[in-house]
Enzyme design. Structure first.
Site, PDB file in Angstrom:
ATOM      1  N   HIS A 124      -1.301  -0.794   6.220  1.00 20.44           N
ATOM      2  CA  HIS A 124      -1.097   0.255   7.235  1.00 20.44           C
ATOM      3  C   HIS A 124      -0.348  -0.214   8.487  1.00 20.44           C
ATOM      4  O   HIS A 124      -0.593   0.296   9.584  1.00 20.44           O
ATOM      5  CB  HIS A 124      -2.446   0.844   7.691  1.00 20.44           C
ATOM      6  CG  HIS A 124      -3.226   1.500   6.595  1.00 20.44           C
ATOM      7  ND1 HIS A 124      -4.452   2.076   6.802  1.00 20.44           N
ATOM      8  CD2 HIS A 124      -2.949   1.682   5.278  1.00 20.44           C
ATOM      9  CE1 HIS A 124      -4.899   2.579   5.660  1.00 20.44           C
ATOM     10  NE2 HIS A 124      -4.014   2.349   4.724  1.00 20.44           N
ATOM     11  N   GLU A 178      -2.845  10.085  -0.705  1.00 20.28           N
ATOM     12  CA  GLU A 178      -4.107   9.331  -0.686  1.00 20.28           C
ATOM     13  C   GLU A 178      -4.523   9.020   0.749  1.00 20.28           C
ATOM     14  O   GLU A 178      -5.700   9.061   1.088  1.00 20.28           O
ATOM     15  CB  GLU A 178      -3.951   8.027  -1.480  1.00 20.28           C
ATOM     16  CG  GLU A 178      -5.258   7.257  -1.675  1.00 20.28           C
ATOM     17  CD  GLU A 178      -5.570   6.265  -0.551  1.00 20.28           C
ATOM     18  OE1 GLU A 178      -6.724   5.840  -0.462  1.00 20.28           O
ATOM     19  OE2 GLU A 178      -4.681   5.926   0.252  1.00 20.28           O
ATOM     20  N   GLU A 179      -3.531   8.698   1.575  1.00 19.08           N
ATOM     21  CA  GLU A 179      -3.849   8.146   2.894  1.00 19.08           C
ATOM     22  C   GLU A 179      -4.519   9.122   3.846  1.00 19.08           C
ATOM     23  O   GLU A 179      -5.418   8.743   4.589  1.00 19.08           O
ATOM     24  CB  GLU A 179      -2.583   7.583   3.559  1.00 19.08           C
ATOM     25  CG  GLU A 179      -1.942   6.410   2.818  1.00 19.08           C
ATOM     26  CD  GLU A 179      -2.789   5.150   2.834  1.00 19.08           C
ATOM     27  OE1 GLU A 179      -3.918   5.185   3.339  1.00 19.08           O
ATOM     28  OE2 GLU A 179      -2.314   4.122   2.321  1.00 19.08           O
ATOM     29  N   ASP A 238       0.841  -1.202   0.000  1.00 15.00           N
ATOM     30  CA  ASP A 238       0.000   0.000   0.000  1.00 15.00           C
ATOM     31  C   ASP A 238       0.863   1.232   0.000  1.00 15.00           C
ATOM     32  O   ASP A 238       1.235   1.721   1.051  1.00 15.00           O
ATOM     33  CB  ASP A 238      -0.935  -0.027   1.214  1.00 15.00           C
ATOM     34  CG  ASP A 238      -1.970   1.074   1.164  1.00 15.00           C
ATOM     35  OD1 ASP A 238      -2.137   1.677   0.094  1.00 15.00           O
ATOM     36  OD2 ASP A 238      -2.617   1.335   2.195  1.00 15.00           O
TER      37      ASP A 238
HETATM   38 ZN   LIG Z   1      -3.607   2.619  -0.635  1.00 13.17          ZN
END
Ligand SMILES: [Zn+2]
Length: 460
Positions: A427, A331-332, A297
């Site tokens: 995450h 994005e996060e 991610d």
């Molecule tokens: Zn992502």
């Protein structure tokens, strides 16, 4: 007697083969190209090489951090070295939240005995007061339950313990149904007088690693600190609370939000030979949480986008329409990059489609297509992807970074990988290069290359 079944089998085999030929004839112009692309992706292993480089030499890269700035330079340099067209940055201001130097928590069992609790501050939270917070814990499974308990939450640390529903096949759906606790837990806890929120990690893996992620405040409600607790920690807490006796938790961290920082989206393209003004965007997000290495991610989505262009270029495939790889920033915890990309005026340019890869590096199974006309148009090409099991095309798709383009009615799509393992990593410190299979990553890049090339040639 023995020859008749044989003949029948032979006959049915001929009929079946003819049917298959007829069925795949439509995709024929791309069949051999697709095989060449997959062969190059697997053989060169460039996607994995790039991802290892990003993970080990840049590492995790939360928006506003020095590592995020380094990642911007990394992506620009990578695309320049590969000789893409029009490699450039588009500046964007991003939030700058920092975790601070330490975070720790303990649980005191009913007898007062202290045990460590693996927690991590949620992205965007305020810090605890100096010296931390120590309070009794109130466990709830939902906001509804919390509000029914009302007064009982006063002065407590509210522990949101509803797990991701393991009976759901689609882990993203399970995540979607549990993540309100992380996003809004602090606000809901504060509404009833809670002093902090502690949330069971959003993960499918049973270990002692807490998973962070975005949370938000509401200006009309007091701000209280919020953290995630590992699955083992969450289950320990639930077990202690099941005794019915008071259980206290101490937690302490110094997270804070600093002024916004200038960062950038990074992009490069293969310019279209016939309709260069028509653009297909492929991309992922360059920022990550400040955990692990941001491998799945979404380092994976970034390198797959770069690799897709490299594959086409290396094989001498010149798209009729422009294919642009975009590494979105933030994005996060803000989506500022995605918003800035969509808001920027691009005179004379027509966005044909936007395709995101942000569901991990795993075996590609197909594409989600969030526009019914585009879906109808692309479905006949699905058989091109069958030989590597990536031919599942479904109606409905998109991604966070490209979502602001919906306002301009750009058809949004996404690369869909196998989804059972993504939330093991998501995450957390688990999200390192070790969680990436190089062959699956390469096949995803190949799928993205073939898919975007078909759109570039055929239009929508
Ligand atoms: Zn992502």
């Amino acid at each position: 007697m023995r020859s008749r079944p044989f003949l029948l089998i032979l006959l049915s085999h001929i009929i079946l083969s003819t049917a298959l030929v007829a069925q795949t004839q439509g995709s024929e112009p791309y069949d051999s190209l697709a095989r060449q692309i997959v062969k190059e992706a697997l053989g060169s292993n460039k996607a994995y090489e790039m991802l290892s480089d990003l993970c080990t030499n840049v590492g995790h890269r939360l928006s506003g951090s020095p590592a995020a700035a380094k990642a911007v330079q990394w992506a620009e340099k990578k695309m320049q070295e590969l000789g893409f067209d029009n490699v450039h940055l588009e500046p964007v201001m991003v939030p700058h939240w920092v975790r601070g130097p330490f975070e720790r928590a303990y649980v005191f069992d009913p007898s007062g005995k202290r045990e460590n609790l693996a927690i991590t501050a949620l992205g965007g939270t305020i810090g605890t007061p100096k010296g931390g917070i120590t309070a009794e814990v109130l466990e709830v499974k939902s906001f509804e339950e919390l509000h029914k308990l009302g007064e009982k939450a006063k002065g407590k640390i509210v522990f949101f313990s509803r797990p991701m529903d393991r009976t759901l096949v689609n882990t993203f759906e399970a995540y979607g149904r549990a993540v309100d606790q992380r996003g809004a837990g602090a606000v809901e806890a504060a509404k009833v007088g809670g002093v902090a929120a502690l949330v069971r990690s959003m993960t499918t893996r049973r270990d002692n690693v807490p998973h962070t992620g975005a949370m938000h405040y509401d200006d009309s409600v007091e701000k209280v600190p919020a953290a995630a607790v590992s699955i083992i920690g969450a289950e320990r807490l639930s077990a202690l609370l099941a005794s019915g006796k008071p259980v206290r938790v101490h937690m302490e961290f110094s997270a804070q939000t600093l002024p916004d920082v200038e960062s950038a989206n990074v992009m490069g393209e293969l310019r279209g030979t016939e309709k260069p003004e028509e653009v297909i965007v492929i991309g992922g997000h360059l920022d990550s949480w400040d955990k692990g290495q941001g491998a799945n991610d979404d380092g994976a989505g970034c390198v797959q986008s770069i690799e897709a262009l490299r594959l086409l270029k290396t094989l001498g495939l010149k798209p009729k329409r422009t294919i642009r790889a975009v590494m979105f920033m933030n994005e996060e915890n803000g989506l500022r990059g995605g918003i800035a990309y969509a808001e920027k005026k691009r005179p004379g340019e027509k966005a044909v489609a936007a395709i995101e890869s942000d569901m991990g590096s795993f075996q590609p199974v197909g594409f989600g297509i969030g526009d019914s006309a585009a879906y109808e148009k692309l479905l006949p090409w699905a058989p091109v992807f069958r030989f590597f099991n990536a031919d599942h095309f479904q109606l409905g798709g998109g991604g966070a970074d490209i979502s602001p383009l919906a306002q301009q009615r750009v058809p949004l799509m996404d690369l869909i990988p196998e989804v059972q393992r993504y939330f093991d990593y998501h995450h957390s410190d688990n999200d390192t290069i070790e969680g990436v299979n190089e062959r699956e990553l390469a096949l995803g890049a190949a799928a993205l290359a073939i898919f975007s090339y078909i759109i570039a040639q055929e239009g929508l």
